[in-house]
Scaffold this motif. Structure first.
Motif, PDB file in Angstrom:
ATOM      1  N   ASP A  43       8.587   0.493  -2.157  1.00  0.00           N
ATOM      2  CA  ASP A  43      10.033   0.098  -2.408  1.00  0.00           C
ATOM      3  C   ASP A  43       9.979   0.357  -3.889  1.00  0.00           C
ATOM      4  O   ASP A  43       9.474   1.166  -4.599  1.00  0.00           O
ATOM      5  CB  ASP A  43      10.260  -1.292  -1.814  1.00  0.00           C
ATOM      6  CG  ASP A  43       9.515  -2.305  -2.609  1.00  0.00           C
ATOM      7  OD1 ASP A  43       8.671  -2.006  -3.636  1.00  0.00           O
ATOM      8  OD2 ASP A  43       9.633  -3.421  -2.144  1.00  0.00           O
ATOM      9  N   ALA A  44      11.297  -0.150  -4.424  1.00  0.00           N
ATOM     10  CA  ALA A  44      11.685   0.066  -5.753  1.00  0.00           C
ATOM     11  C   ALA A  44      10.679  -0.617  -6.567  1.00  0.00           C
ATOM     12  O   ALA A  44      10.562  -0.115  -7.919  1.00  0.00           O
ATOM     13  CB  ALA A  44      12.992  -0.445  -5.920  1.00  0.00           C
ATOM     14  N   ALA A  45       9.870  -1.444  -6.101  1.00  0.00           N
ATOM     15  CA  ALA A  45       8.816  -2.221  -7.103  1.00  0.00           C
ATOM     16  C   ALA A  45       7.618  -1.454  -7.055  1.00  0.00           C
ATOM     17  O   ALA A  45       6.404  -1.927  -7.686  1.00  0.00           O
ATOM     18  CB  ALA A  45       8.730  -3.635  -6.752  1.00  0.00           C
ATOM     19  N   GLY A  46       7.632  -0.661  -6.067  1.00  0.00           N
ATOM     20  CA  GLY A  46       6.198   0.147  -5.891  1.00  0.00           C
ATOM     21  C   GLY A  46       5.478  -0.166  -4.583  1.00  0.00           C
ATOM     22  O   GLY A  46       6.303  -0.743  -3.776  1.00  0.00           O
ATOM     23  N   PRO A  47       4.256   0.154  -4.493  1.00  0.00           N
ATOM     24  CA  PRO A  47       3.394  -0.045  -3.211  1.00  0.00           C
ATOM     25  C   PRO A  47       3.258  -1.357  -2.957  1.00  0.00           C
ATOM     26  O   PRO A  47       2.783  -2.258  -3.949  1.00  0.00           O
ATOM     27  CB  PRO A  47       2.503   0.899  -3.278  1.00  0.00           C
ATOM     28  CG  PRO A  47       2.145   0.827  -4.804  1.00  0.00           C
ATOM     29  CD  PRO A  47       3.553   0.860  -5.516  1.00  0.00           C
ATOM     30  N   ALA A  48       3.446  -2.033  -1.810  1.00  0.00           N
ATOM     31  CA  ALA A  48       2.855  -3.333  -1.387  1.00  0.00           C
ATOM     32  C   ALA A  48       2.466  -3.473  -0.061  1.00  0.00           C
ATOM     33  O   ALA A  48       2.804  -2.428   0.863  1.00  0.00           O
ATOM     34  CB  ALA A  48       4.117  -4.312  -1.475  1.00  0.00           C
ATOM     35  N   LEU A  49       1.401  -4.229   0.337  1.00  0.00           N
ATOM     36  CA  LEU A  49       1.126  -4.668   1.767  1.00  0.00           C
ATOM     37  C   LEU A  49       1.711  -5.947   2.297  1.00  0.00           C
ATOM     38  O   LEU A  49       1.826  -6.914   1.782  1.00  0.00           O
ATOM     39  CB  LEU A  49      -0.490  -4.724   1.507  1.00  0.00           C
ATOM     40  CG  LEU A  49      -1.316  -3.561   1.256  1.00  0.00           C
ATOM     41  CD1 LEU A  49      -2.739  -3.931   0.940  1.00  0.00           C
ATOM     42  CD2 LEU A  49      -1.375  -2.774   2.775  1.00  0.00           C
ATOM     43  N   ARG A  50       2.444  -5.346   3.402  1.00  0.00           N
ATOM     44  CA  ARG A  50       3.044  -6.638   4.112  1.00  0.00           C
ATOM     45  C   ARG A  50       2.659  -6.866   5.598  1.00  0.00           C
ATOM     46  O   ARG A  50       2.653  -5.945   6.198  1.00  0.00           O
ATOM     47  CB  ARG A  50       4.515  -6.221   4.170  1.00  0.00           C
ATOM     48  CG  ARG A  50       5.471  -7.359   4.402  1.00  0.00           C
ATOM     49  CD  ARG A  50       7.187  -6.817   4.570  1.00  0.00           C
ATOM     50  NE  ARG A  50       7.321  -6.153   6.014  1.00  0.00           N
ATOM     51  CZ  ARG A  50       8.419  -5.632   5.892  1.00  0.00           C
ATOM     52  NH1 ARG A  50       9.349  -5.630   5.084  1.00  0.00           N
ATOM     53  NH2 ARG A  50       8.518  -5.159   7.299  1.00  0.00           N
ATOM     54  N   PRO A  51       1.985  -7.940   5.501  1.00  0.00           N
ATOM     55  CA  PRO A  51       1.679  -8.384   6.906  1.00  0.00           C
ATOM     56  C   PRO A  51       2.757  -8.357   7.975  1.00  0.00           C
ATOM     57  O   PRO A  51       3.895  -8.781   7.625  1.00  0.00           O
ATOM     58  CB  PRO A  51       1.138  -9.842   6.678  1.00  0.00           C
ATOM     59  CG  PRO A  51       0.787  -9.791   5.393  1.00  0.00           C
ATOM     60  CD  PRO A  51       1.811  -9.130   4.723  1.00  0.00           C
ATOM     61  N   LEU A  52       2.358  -7.866   9.168  1.00  0.00           N
ATOM     62  CA  LEU A  52       3.601  -8.082  10.242  1.00  0.00           C
ATOM     63  C   LEU A  52       3.085  -8.805  11.450  1.00  0.00           C
ATOM     64  O   LEU A  52       1.995  -9.490  11.433  1.00  0.00           O
ATOM     65  CB  LEU A  52       3.671  -6.730  10.773  1.00  0.00           C
ATOM     66  CG  LEU A  52       4.251  -5.464   9.782  1.00  0.00           C
ATOM     67  CD1 LEU A  52       4.198  -4.077  10.417  1.00  0.00           C
ATOM     68  CD2 LEU A  52       5.512  -5.863   9.360  1.00  0.00           C
ATOM     69  N   GLY A  53       4.059  -9.474  12.280  1.00  0.00           N
ATOM     70  CA  GLY A  53       3.826 -10.170  13.196  1.00  0.00           C
ATOM     71  C   GLY A  53       4.451 -11.663  13.279  1.00  0.00           C
ATOM     72  O   GLY A  53       4.971 -11.936  11.988  1.00  0.00           O
ATOM     73  N   PRO A  54       4.489 -12.615  14.283  1.00  0.00           N
ATOM     74  CA  PRO A  54       4.777 -13.849  13.808  1.00  0.00           C
ATOM     75  C   PRO A  54       4.030 -14.395  12.748  1.00  0.00           C
ATOM     76  O   PRO A  54       2.942 -14.396  12.654  1.00  0.00           O
ATOM     77  CB  PRO A  54       4.556 -14.632  15.412  1.00  0.00           C
ATOM     78  CG  PRO A  54       4.498 -13.142  16.176  1.00  0.00           C
ATOM     79  CD  PRO A  54       3.701 -12.190  15.327  1.00  0.00           C
ATOM     80  N   GLY A  55       5.095 -15.309  11.930  1.00  0.00           N
ATOM     81  CA  GLY A  55       4.497 -16.208  10.922  1.00  0.00           C
ATOM     82  C   GLY A  55       3.994 -15.218   9.727  1.00  0.00           C
ATOM     83  O   GLY A  55       3.408 -15.945   8.947  1.00  0.00           O
ATOM     84  N   ALA A  56       4.150 -13.903   9.598  1.00  0.00           N
ATOM     85  CA  ALA A  56       3.917 -13.050   8.652  1.00  0.00           C
ATOM     86  C   ALA A  56       4.332 -13.602   7.445  1.00  0.00           C
ATOM     87  O   ALA A  56       5.464 -13.911   7.155  1.00  0.00           O
ATOM     88  CB  ALA A  56       4.190 -11.732   8.778  1.00  0.00           C
ATOM     89  N   SER A  57       3.571 -13.438   6.458  1.00  0.00           N
ATOM     90  CA  SER A  57       4.000 -13.822   4.857  1.00  0.00           C
ATOM     91  C   SER A  57       4.687 -12.497   4.245  1.00  0.00           C
ATOM     92  O   SER A  57       4.623 -11.380   5.002  1.00  0.00           O
ATOM     93  CB  SER A  57       2.900 -14.099   3.978  1.00  0.00           C
ATOM     94  OG  SER A  57       1.858 -13.206   3.892  1.00  0.00           O
ATOM     95  N   GLY A  58       5.329 -12.717   3.034  1.00  0.00           N
ATOM     96  CA  GLY A  58       5.932 -11.578   2.227  1.00  0.00           C
ATOM     97  C   GLY A  58       4.866 -10.703   1.900  1.00  0.00           C
ATOM     98  O   GLY A  58       3.750 -10.869   1.776  1.00  0.00           O
TER      99      GLY A  58
END
Length: 261
Positions: A43-58
């Motif tokens: 995104d605009a801030a660069g690459p990031a890892l985002r967990p997916l699924g129920p209860g996932a964090s940012g």
């Protein structure tokens, strides 16, 4: 290996997303899929890892300009790790960080003046580290450029390093993954991502410590929870406490030189 794909978020660089997808042999999706464990979001801030699924964090980012490292530096929170690794001696200390992760400790050690070889065998983490180091080295902040200049990334298992690299090092630093106690949001998010990507086998971590102790370095330092048992077949000579962790120190009497402890 978790189910993982690359996607472009708001303001993200499509060229960077394509490059990461090609480098890591991952699909490039127009939007997150329901059957994924992690999303490598650009995104605009660069690459990031985002967990997916129920209860996932940012999202979790690998970067060195988020302010937390400056705060840690100003608050004197780096003293224990620096003392454990004898940083601050007459000449630059050469350290091999064998468990790079998000390389925040490696960055701290480089900020203290050490020359740090960061080894990361997990390809996704290694790719994010490469982007973070390149961004710091090529940015406008003189401090970040200087510190990044003392970091060298090796995208491989530390045990594959050539003998000449190991013999030229002063110390090996290991931070095997362990559960984070408490409810610190940032640590919790990072740990969630690392648990997706890395093994947390304590026997394997102990074997890595034993391997490090057999190398021709002046000392090995292992980061542990404050109340956890030492790893490996040998007990440390001493430990230095940090705020929430401790640093177990294993000097090599055959190569150890006076340290600033």
């Amino acid at each position: 290996m978790p189910r993982l794909a690359v996607a472009v978020g708001d303001g993200g660089d499509p060229a960077l997303a394509r490059r990461l997808a090609a480098t890591l042999a991952l699909p490039l999706l127009p939007e997150p899929g329901e059957d994924l464990d992690l999303l490598l979001l650009v995104d605009a801030a660069g690459p990031a890892l985002r967990p997916l699924g129920p209860g996932a964090s940012g999202p979790v980012r690998c970067r060195f300009d988020d302010g937390a490292l400056r705060h840690r530096r100003r608050g004197g929170h780096n003293e224990a790790i620096g003392r454990a690794l004898a940083v601050g001696s007459a000449r630059p200390v050469r350290i091999i960080d064998g468990t790079g992760g998000f390389a925040r400790d490696a960055f701290v050690l480089a900020d203290l003046g050490a020359e740090v070889t960061v080894c990361e065998r997990q390809p996704v983490l290694a790719a994010l580290l490469a982007e973070a180091i390149a961004s710091a080295a090529g940015g406008d902040d003189p401090w970040l450029r200087e510190v990044a200049g003392r970091l060298r990334l090796v995208a491989a298992d530390v045990r594959t390093l050539p003998a000449e690299t190991l013999s030229a090092a002063d110390a090996i630093y290991l931070d095997p993954m362990f559960p984070v106690a408490g409810k610190r949001a940032a640590s919790g998010k990072a740990m969630t991502v690392l648990q997706h990507l890395l093994d947390d086998d304590e026997a394997a971590a102990a074997a890595l410590v034993d391997w490090a102790l057999a190398q021709p370095v002046r000392r090995v330092v292992v980061k542990r929870p404050r109340r956890a048992l030492p790893l490996g077949s040998r007990r440390p000579s001493h430990s230095l406490p940090g705020r929430a962790v401790r640093f177990d120190v294993y000097p090599n009497p055959d190569r150890e030189r006076p340290a600033t402890e």
